[in-house]
Scaffold this active site. Structure first.
Site, short mmCIF file in Angstrom:
data_model
loop_
_atom_site.label_atom_id
_atom_site.label_comp_id
_atom_site.label_asym_id
_atom_site.label_seq_id
_atom_site.Cartn_x
_atom_site.Cartn_y
_atom_site.Cartn_z
N HIS A 1 36.74 27.23 33.76
CA HIS A 1 37.01 27.31 35.20
C HIS A 1 37.38 25.95 35.79
O HIS A 1 38.10 25.86 36.77
CB HIS A 1 35.82 27.92 35.94
CG HIS A 1 35.74 29.40 35.73
ND1 HIS A 1 34.82 29.97 34.90
CD2 HIS A 1 36.52 30.41 36.18
CE1 HIS A 1 35.02 31.28 34.86
NE2 HIS A 1 36.04 31.57 35.63
N ARG B 1 39.82 34.63 43.48
CA ARG B 1 38.46 34.40 42.99
C ARG B 1 37.57 34.03 44.18
O ARG B 1 37.42 32.86 44.52
CB ARG B 1 38.45 33.26 41.97
CG ARG B 1 39.13 33.59 40.64
CD ARG B 1 39.02 32.40 39.68
NE ARG B 1 39.35 32.73 38.31
CZ ARG B 1 40.55 32.54 37.76
NH1 ARG B 1 41.53 32.04 38.46
NH2 ARG B 1 40.75 32.84 36.49
N ARG C 1 38.68 39.78 44.34
CA ARG C 1 37.56 40.03 43.43
C ARG C 1 36.26 39.69 44.14
O ARG C 1 36.16 38.63 44.77
CB ARG C 1 37.72 39.16 42.18
CG ARG C 1 36.57 39.30 41.23
CD ARG C 1 36.87 38.63 39.93
NE ARG C 1 36.65 37.19 39.99
CZ ARG C 1 36.90 36.39 38.95
NH1 ARG C 1 37.39 36.89 37.83
NH2 ARG C 1 36.68 35.10 39.04
N GLU D 1 36.69 42.88 31.15
CA GLU D 1 36.56 41.57 30.49
C GLU D 1 35.36 41.53 29.56
O GLU D 1 35.00 40.48 29.03
CB GLU D 1 36.53 40.43 31.51
CG GLU D 1 35.62 40.65 32.70
CD GLU D 1 35.74 39.55 33.75
OE1 GLU D 1 36.45 38.57 33.54
OE2 GLU D 1 35.06 39.69 34.78
N ASN E 1 40.45 35.94 29.69
CA ASN E 1 39.67 34.72 29.43
C ASN E 1 38.28 35.09 28.93
O ASN E 1 37.79 34.56 27.93
CB ASN E 1 39.51 33.88 30.70
CG ASN E 1 40.83 33.53 31.34
OD1 ASN E 1 41.85 33.55 30.66
ND2 ASN E 1 40.83 33.22 32.62
N ASP E 2 37.66 36.02 29.64
CA ASP E 2 36.32 36.44 29.22
C ASP E 2 36.37 37.46 28.10
O ASP E 2 35.49 37.47 27.24
CB ASP E 2 35.54 37.02 30.41
CG ASP E 2 34.91 35.91 31.23
OD1 ASP E 2 34.33 34.99 30.63
OD2 ASP E 2 35.04 35.93 32.47
N ARG F 1 34.29 29.94 25.94
CA ARG F 1 35.59 29.45 26.41
C ARG F 1 35.55 28.01 26.87
O ARG F 1 36.59 27.40 27.11
CB ARG F 1 36.13 30.37 27.53
CG ARG F 1 35.27 30.40 28.77
CD ARG F 1 35.63 31.58 29.66
NE ARG F 1 36.53 31.20 30.74
CZ ARG F 1 36.78 31.96 31.81
NH1 ARG F 1 36.20 33.15 31.93
NH2 ARG F 1 37.59 31.56 32.75
N CYS G 1 45.06 39.54 34.41
CA CYS G 1 45.00 38.36 35.27
C CYS G 1 44.37 37.16 34.56
O CYS G 1 44.11 36.13 35.16
CB CYS G 1 44.26 38.66 36.57
SG CYS G 1 42.53 39.10 36.31
C1 PEP Z 1 39.18 36.26 33.09
O1 PEP Z 1 38.05 36.28 32.62
O2 PEP Z 1 40.22 36.38 32.40
C2 PEP Z 1 39.38 36.08 34.54
C3 PEP Z 1 40.57 36.19 35.10
O3 PEP Z 1 38.30 35.73 35.28
P1 PEP Z 1 37.70 34.25 35.30
O4 PEP Z 1 38.67 33.34 34.58
O5 PEP Z 1 37.50 33.87 36.71
O6 PEP Z 1 36.40 34.42 34.54
MG MG Z 2 36.36 36.43 33.93
#
Ligand code: PEP
Ligand code: MG
Length: 587
Positions: free
Chosen positions: A197, A304, A341, A440, A463-464, A474, A511
């Site tokens: 993040h 976010r 979100r 996710e 990402n998650d 990550r 996303c």
């Molecule tokens: C993800 O997990 O891909 C996502 C878009 O949410 P974040 O990166 O805020 O965890």
């Molecule tokens: Mg996420």
């Protein structure tokens, strides 16, 4: 000329583009883990002495900062540090820690940590803004004492002047946000991952950022002159005049590229054979809205909302603050949708005011929808504002980190009750907003067919999803090479989600950061995705890539990829079948 003035080059991973030239400011922000070390009885007096010295040092530090803040920023801000200093003058507080050292015969770090944890629990039981603020002070003071015990110098943000490049061992998203709004022009972080993040925030702030140069701070000193290239990942210490001239050239090139990117704005986002793939923007900070429009985003695919909270912390945003911001979002992107979100707090996006316990493993803990459902008071404020803002445009709401149908049902029931309240009160709002979820967590991907029947849309957070399906943190540079977006396990999960959504006839988008990478985005379209959301600055490159490739070819490549067993094989197949993507895959 000594070694310290010669030019040196360090290579890291560029994660937010742009070139910056400034002086170094080295920060140590990672607080060491606190361990319990038992002491022999005869060691206790020396430990007490060490603790007293550390508190004296912390006290001096705080008073120094207080005087400076007082002089430069005024009395009101200076008082914050008076409150901190008071804790270190408070004999009851200090005796409580000393007693623990004596009676439990433990190291001072552990005694501080446990005492503060105990006090936090007592404070947390009291609902009072003033006391909540004192709890914040208490944490700051504990951090200061621990830093002093561990010989770590904590940095004073008020000292930042001139244009600086922050070089840190680690940065939390909230710290990056605070620094990025000061005179910080680039970040170099020794640790971290491409989709952490903090790097996402650097991109949102449009600040060059490089990660993964372990030990850099031992090779430079404050005030060294640095050139940071967030694309090549190079950090140059003490650049020569020739290099500075080359930097100037590079900036001209980047400005040219930016102009070319903006020229794609009016083009339709579609494949060579005309399949339309709307490209939406991921937004963390309201100021990115304008950038998103400039780059031709077809709406906001992910806002976010937790960053609204992180910016206000320790205060929780009011319903009116939520409402004004969401209203601005939907009105600005109209007629496109804005997908907001609900808070994704917990995990590494700290939510200390909402959580009253420390978690051993917060990334698998009370995070995302779990935390929101656990705190209906906070959730209600946000939901009321979302329903009210929905009256002004096409607002979609989604919840993060859903892992079961039960959570979806609870979410729906909760949203329905909030809408009933608004109706009873006669407040203008729109009940039939789209309510969706992020996919996710692998469990959600595996039951996507069930989930799809009970929600209005899916948005896949790769990402998650990568982190949880491959068991790879990550944020952790030590396992960065195992973080593989092309892992066949992930591709199969994505396929399940696309199929589940398509059978139920609901929209599905991606996303996660994968959507903003040209090669990955092309593969996502091959897997059947027809809507992508990404950092706004990635939109032109994705649009250009998709416009050159036939969607049928992409579908054929994706189908073959699904039969493979390793990420390396997938990458080789994509590069061979789609030569225009080979160079992007190598980068
Ligand atoms: C993800 O997990 O891909 C996502 C878009 O949410 P974040 O990166 O805020 O965890
Ligand atoms: Mg996420």
């Amino acid at each position: 000329m000594g070694e310290e003035h010669t030019m040196r080059v360090f290579q890291g991973l560029g994660v937010s583009p742009g070139v910056a030239v400034g002086r170094a400011l080295c920060l140590e922000t990672r607080s060491e883990d606190v361990f319990r070390l038992p002491l022999a009885e005869e060691e206790v007096p020396a430990e007490l002495d060490r603790f007293r010295q550390a508190t004296r040092r912390a006290q001096q530090e705080i008073l120094k900062v207080r005087d400076k803040v007082h002089r430069q920023l005024g009395e009101e801000l200076g008082q914050i540090f008076d409150a901190h200093a008071l804790f270190l003058d408070d004999p009851v507080f200090l005796e409580r820690i000393e007693r623990r050292i004596r009676e439990e015969q433990v190291n001072a770090e552990w005694a501080v940590f446990r005492t503060v944890e105990e006090m936090e629990k007592q404070f947390a039981a009291i609902q009072d803004d003033y006391l909540r603020q004192r709890m914040e002070d208490l944490r700051d003071v504990a951090h200061q004492i621990l830093g002093s015990l561990q010989g770590i110098a904590h940095h004073d943000l008020s000292e930042i002047n001139g244009e600086v490049v922050v070089v840190a061992d680690e940065l939390t998203p909230s710290y990056a946000l605070r620094l990025g709004r000061e005179r910080v022009i680039a970040f170099v972080i020794e640790s971290g991952g491409r989709t952490s993040h903090t790097t996402i925030i650097a991109r949102s702030l449009n600040i060059p950022c490089i990660i993964g140069i372990p030990g850099l701070r031992t090779n430079i000193t404050d005030d060294d002159s640095l050139v940071v290239d967030g694309e090549t990942g190079q950090v140059v210490v003490n650049p020569t005049l020739e290099l500075l001239a080359a930097v100037h050239e590079r900036r001209v090139q980047l400005a040219e590229r930016e102009r070319a990117a903006l020229a794609t704005c009016g083009l339709e986002a579609c494949t060579a054979d005309g399949v339309v793939v709307p490209l939406m923007a991921n937004i963390d900070l309201p100021e990115e809205l304008e950038v998103a429009l400039r780059y031709g985003a077809a709406g906001v695919g992910l806002y976010r909302s937790e960053f609204l909270y992180i910016e206000r912390s320790p205060q929780l945003p009011t319903e009116e603050e939520h409402y004004q911001l969401y209203r601005r979002l939907v009105e600005t992107v109209r007629p496109h949708p804005a997908i907001i979100r609900t808070y994704d707090l917990g995990g590494r996006k700290l939510a200390r005011e909402l959580l009253d316990t420390r978690e051993e493993n917060p990334v698998l803990g009370l995070r995302g929808i779990r935390l929101t459902l656990a705190r209906p008071d906070v959730f209600q404020t946000q939901f009321r504002a979302l329903f009210r803002a929905a009256a002004h445009g096409d607002l979609w709401v989604m919840a993060p980190l859903v892992s079961s149908l039960d959570e979806v049902r609870q979410l729906r029931a909760f949203a329905g009750a909030v809408a009933d309240d608004l109706e009873r009160e006669g407040v203008p709002f729109r009940r039939d907003l789209k309510l969706g979820i992020m996919i996710e967590v692998p469990s959600a991907a595996l039951i996507a067919d069930h989930l799809a029947r009970e929600v209005d849309f899916f948005s896949i957070g790769t990402n998650d999803l990568i982190q949880y399906s491959l068991a790879v943190d990550r944020n952790n540079e030590h396992v960065a090479d195992l973080y593989q977006p092309l892992h066949p396990a992930l591709l199969r999960l994505l396929k399940l989600v696309v199929d589940g959504a398509s059978r139920a006839g609901i929209p599905v988008s991606v996303c996660g950061e994968m959507a903003g990478d040209p090669a990955y985005a092309a593969l996502l379209v091959g897997l059947g995705l027809r809507r992508l959301s990404m950092g706004p600055r990635a939109i032109p490159a994705i649009k250009t890539t998709l416009r050159e490739i036939d969607s049928r070819k992409l579908a054929e490549v994706a189908e073959r990829c699904l039969t493979l067993g390793t990420a390396v094989e997938v990458e080789a197949l994509v590069a061979a079948a789609l030569p225009s993507l080979a160079s992007v895959l190598e980068a």
